[in-house]
Design a protein around this motif. Structure first.
Motif, PDB file in Angstrom:
ATOM      1  N   UNK A  30       0.843  -1.204   0.000  1.00 12.09           N
ATOM      2  CA  UNK A  30       0.000   0.000   0.000  1.00 12.09           C
ATOM      3  C   UNK A  30       0.876   1.251   0.000  1.00 12.09           C
ATOM      4  N   UNK A  31       1.932   1.260   0.805  1.00 14.21           N
ATOM      5  CA  UNK A  31       2.866   2.392   0.795  1.00 14.21           C
ATOM      6  C   UNK A  31       3.520   2.551  -0.575  1.00 14.21           C
ATOM      7  N   UNK A  32       3.902   1.416  -1.165  1.00 12.32           N
ATOM      8  CA  UNK A  32       4.533   1.443  -2.495  1.00 12.32           C
ATOM      9  C   UNK A  32       3.576   2.027  -3.529  1.00 12.32           C
ATOM     10  N   UNK A  33       2.345   1.583  -3.508  1.00 10.15           N
ATOM     11  CA  UNK A  33       1.356   2.070  -4.473  1.00 10.15           C
ATOM     12  C   UNK A  33       1.093   3.565  -4.311  1.00 10.15           C
ATOM     13  N   UNK A  34       1.260   4.077  -3.095  1.00  6.07           N
ATOM     14  CA  UNK A  34       1.097   5.507  -2.832  1.00  6.07           C
ATOM     15  C   UNK A  34       2.365   6.302  -3.168  1.00  6.07           C
ATOM     16  N   UNK A  35       3.420   5.608  -3.596  1.00  2.47           N
ATOM     17  CA  UNK A  35       4.680   6.268  -3.928  1.00  2.47           C
ATOM     18  C   UNK A  35       5.453   6.730  -2.702  1.00  2.47           C
ATOM     19  N   UNK A  36       5.211   6.112  -1.549  1.00  5.43           N
ATOM     20  CA  UNK A  36       5.832   6.552  -0.293  1.00  5.43           C
ATOM     21  C   UNK A  36       6.911   5.612   0.223  1.00  5.43           C
ATOM     22  N   UNK A  37       7.077   4.444  -0.388  1.00  5.39           N
ATOM     23  CA  UNK A  37       8.048   3.454   0.087  1.00  5.39           C
ATOM     24  C   UNK A  37       9.352   3.584  -0.679  1.00  5.39           C
ATOM     25  N   UNK A  38      10.436   3.844   0.042  1.00  9.67           N
ATOM     26  CA  UNK A  38      11.753   3.924  -0.581  1.00  9.67           C
ATOM     27  C   UNK A  38      12.394   2.547  -0.650  1.00  9.67           C
ATOM     28  N   UNK A  39      12.386   1.833   0.467  1.00  6.08           N
ATOM     29  CA  UNK A  39      12.983   0.500   0.529  1.00  6.08           C
ATOM     30  C   UNK A  39      12.469  -0.224   1.771  1.00  6.08           C
ATOM     31  N   UNK A  40      12.442  -1.543   1.715  1.00  5.43           N
ATOM     32  CA  UNK A  40      12.081  -2.321   2.893  1.00  5.43           C
ATOM     33  C   UNK A  40      12.647  -3.724   2.756  1.00  5.43           C
ATOM     34  N   UNK A  41      12.877  -4.341   3.887  1.00  6.46           N
ATOM     35  CA  UNK A  41      13.345  -5.718   3.877  1.00  6.46           C
ATOM     36  C   UNK A  41      13.800  -6.173   5.242  1.00  6.46           C
ATOM     37  N   UNK A  42      13.943  -7.492   5.399  1.00  4.75           N
ATOM     38  CA  UNK A  42      14.383  -8.052   6.671  1.00  4.75           C
ATOM     39  C   UNK A  42      15.911  -8.088   6.768  1.00  4.75           C
ATOM     40  N   UNK A  43      16.398  -8.248   7.987  1.00  4.43           N
ATOM     41  CA  UNK A  43      17.831  -8.431   8.214  1.00  4.43           C
ATOM     42  C   UNK A  43      18.046  -9.894   8.615  1.00  4.43           C
ATOM     43  N   UNK A  44      18.628 -10.689   7.706  1.00  2.00           N
ATOM     44  CA  UNK A  44      18.844 -12.108   7.999  1.00  2.00           C
ATOM     45  C   UNK A  44      19.801 -12.313   9.176  1.00  2.00           C
ATOM     46  N   UNK A  45      19.598 -13.385   9.907  1.00  3.49           N
ATOM     47  CA  UNK A  45      20.441 -13.704  11.052  1.00  3.49           C
ATOM     48  C   UNK A  45      21.817 -14.203  10.627  1.00  3.49           C
ATOM     49  N   UNK A  46      21.914 -14.674   9.382  1.00  6.48           N
ATOM     50  CA  UNK A  46      23.191 -15.145   8.835  1.00  6.48           C
ATOM     51  C   UNK A  46      23.359 -14.562   7.441  1.00  6.48           C
ATOM     52  N   UNK A  47      24.569 -14.644   6.914  1.00  2.00           N
ATOM     53  CA  UNK A  47      24.837 -14.131   5.565  1.00  2.00           C
ATOM     54  C   UNK A  47      24.272 -15.092   4.526  1.00  2.00           C
ATOM     55  N   UNK A  48      22.998 -14.896   4.207  1.00  2.00           N
ATOM     56  CA  UNK A  48      22.337 -15.751   3.220  1.00  2.00           C
ATOM     57  C   UNK A  48      21.071 -15.061   2.750  1.00  2.00           C
ATOM     58  N   UNK A  49      20.784 -15.163   1.471  1.00  2.00           N
ATOM     59  CA  UNK A  49      19.525 -14.625   0.942  1.00  2.00           C
ATOM     60  C   UNK A  49      18.346 -15.283   1.630  1.00  2.00           C
ATOM     61  N   UNK A  50      18.446 -16.596   1.824  1.00  2.00           N
ATOM     62  CA  UNK A  50      17.413 -17.344   2.545  1.00  2.00           C
ATOM     63  C   UNK A  50      18.065 -17.965   3.775  1.00  2.00           C
ATOM     64  N   UNK A  51      17.884 -17.356   4.938  1.00  2.00           N
ATOM     65  CA  UNK A  51      18.556 -17.862   6.127  1.00  2.00           C
ATOM     66  C   UNK A  51      17.927 -19.121   6.726  1.00  2.00           C
ATOM     67  N   UNK A  52      16.843 -19.600   6.108  1.00  2.00           N
ATOM     68  CA  UNK A  52      16.202 -20.814   6.604  1.00  2.00           C
ATOM     69  C   UNK A  52      15.783 -20.682   8.055  1.00  2.00           C
ATOM     70  N   UNK A  53      16.061 -21.702   8.829  1.00  2.00           N
ATOM     71  CA  UNK A  53      15.637 -21.722  10.231  1.00  2.00           C
ATOM     72  C   UNK A  53      16.423 -20.759  11.113  1.00  2.00           C
ATOM     73  N   UNK A  54      17.549 -20.202  10.598  1.00  2.00           N
ATOM     74  CA  UNK A  54      18.285 -19.187  11.365  1.00  2.00           C
ATOM     75  C   UNK A  54      17.424 -17.938  11.516  1.00  2.00           C
ATOM     76  N   UNK A  55      16.550 -17.716  10.533  1.00  2.00           N
ATOM     77  CA  UNK A  55      15.586 -16.626  10.617  1.00  2.00           C
ATOM     78  C   UNK A  55      16.172 -15.245  10.420  1.00  2.00           C
ATOM     79  N   UNK A  56      15.565 -14.282  11.077  1.00  2.00           N
ATOM     80  CA  UNK A  56      15.895 -12.872  10.892  1.00  2.00           C
ATOM     81  C   UNK A  56      16.102 -12.207  12.245  1.00  2.00           C
TER      82      UNK A  56
END
Length: 99
Positions: A30-56
């Motif tokens: 919704x923020x993106x559609x309103x043109x208000x979102x610059x960037x978003x994302x999680x911080x992984x617990x390990x150096x991996x695109x998909x941290x699996x069970x290590x999570x975020x």
């Protein structure tokens, strides 16, 4: 003005994060559609695109709000907050410079 919302996850909150993710993403879209979102994302617990069970360890959102108060109210209504994912949420003004 832009604000950075930095949220730190509670330990062992991966299951709650997964459960609340669709509603969390819906609000971001919704923020993106309103043109208000610059960037978003999680911080992984390990150096991996998909941290699996290590999570975020948290999440970062940089978005435009009318005031710090508006950014705080928006963040308080996040589904991850309601699901108990976050231990701490910090919100600060952000001056967008580059690119």
């Amino acid at each position: 003005m832009f604000y950075v919302i930095y949220a730190e996850d509670k330990e062992n909150s991966l299951a709650a994060r997964k459960s609340a993710r669709p509603a969390h993403l819906e609000r971001l879209l919704a923020l993106k559609e309103q043109g208000r979102l610059l960037v978003s994302g999680p911080t992984p617990a390990i150096e991996a695109e998909d941290p699996g069970e290590a999570g975020f360890t948290g999440s970062v959102i940089i978005a435009e709000f009318a005031s710090q108060s508006d950014a705080e109210q928006w963040a308080e209504q996040d589904p991850y907050v309601a699901a108990g994912v976050y231990e701490k949420v910090t919100i600060k003004p952000f001056k967008y410079v580059l690119p």
